[in-house]
Scaffold this active site. Sequence first.
Site: not given
Ligand code: HXC
Length: 257
Positions: A65, A108, A111, A131
């Site tokens: 998400a 998400g 999911e 998360e």
């Molecule tokens: C918003 C996101 C994002 C996300 C990545 N980006 N994931 N933006 N929401 N979930 C954005 C980053 O901010 C970045 O933007 C760009 O995408 C590239 O990501 P990087 O981190 O630079 O890439 P990389 O180093 O290759 O790492 C990949 C990754 C990492 C390991 C997938 O992006 C990551 O850990 N993402 C978050 C994963 C996560 O926590 N997902 C769960 C979300 S919560 P910029 O602008 O900086 O270039 C969720 C909630 C469900 O899903 C319901 C409960 C609330």
Amino acid sequence: MNYETILVEQRGAVTLVTLNRPKALNALNGRVLSELLHAMAAFDADPSQGCAVLTGSEKAFAAGADIKEMQAQGFADMYGHDFFAGWDAFTRTRKPVIAAVAGYALGGGCEVAMMCDFILAADTARFGQPEIKLAVSPGMGGSQRLARAVGKAKAMEMCLTGRMIDAEEAERAGLVSRIVPAADLVEEAIKTAATIAGMAPLAVKANKEMVNAAFDMGLSQGVQFERRLFHGLFGTQDQKEGMAAFVEKRAGVWTGK
Ligand code: HXC
């Protein structure tokens, strides 16, 4: 509707939907949800379409998400608007949807893949519910669907530690139906979807509905539900055609009636 975050194309009887926010690794925001619901409703209503494939990019099916969209929200916003409840409508798509996952399917993203009817994984796929690292939890059904898919031990470890699993581990655990080379993923998913789209449409709906019932019903109730749908299919023209075609050693021609 003008799509900004997804691409939709028809390949014969298969609808291919590609998540398309590459700069955000296909993070799922409100716009993605509304576009996806619009595309799935059109797919469900189109008699020329029999099965859909939902995919992302080589790097990410979806990295979760959209954290930036959620960051400033408080309890009143989330609970008051029942945030994420809109995704329930995606699971009510009556025709099958295959998730074709390459790269990250996190939070998400994992999911939504699990909301699809089955997951085909590229050898590059990585699944996780990270998360907890953001001090939250799955919120789109992940704790429930993951526990049902891979069992309590692995689901609990993944949710509590945020550890990602690769395609091999996901296949061993039963999260994905099979693994294909990344370069072949979308074509293989479309081929599988075309096979499904070539079956009798009412039988496809009934098979999907009864397998999904296994996640909501007890065994005897589920078996009863299956049997009633099975009986119901004997009221269709396609059942007559399917069995006649077998006996006459020819391919069936379906009317969807
Ligand atoms: C918003 C996101 C994002 C996300 C990545 N980006 N994931 N933006 N929401 N979930 C954005 C980053 O901010 C970045 O933007 C760009 O995408 C590239 O990501 P990087 O981190 O630079 O890439 P990389 O180093 O290759 O790492 C990949 C990754 C990492 C390991 C997938 O992006 C990551 O850990 N993402 C978050 C994963 C996560 O926590 N997902 C769960 C979300 S919560 P910029 O602008 O900086 O270039 C969720 C909630 C469900 O899903 C319901 C409960 C609330």
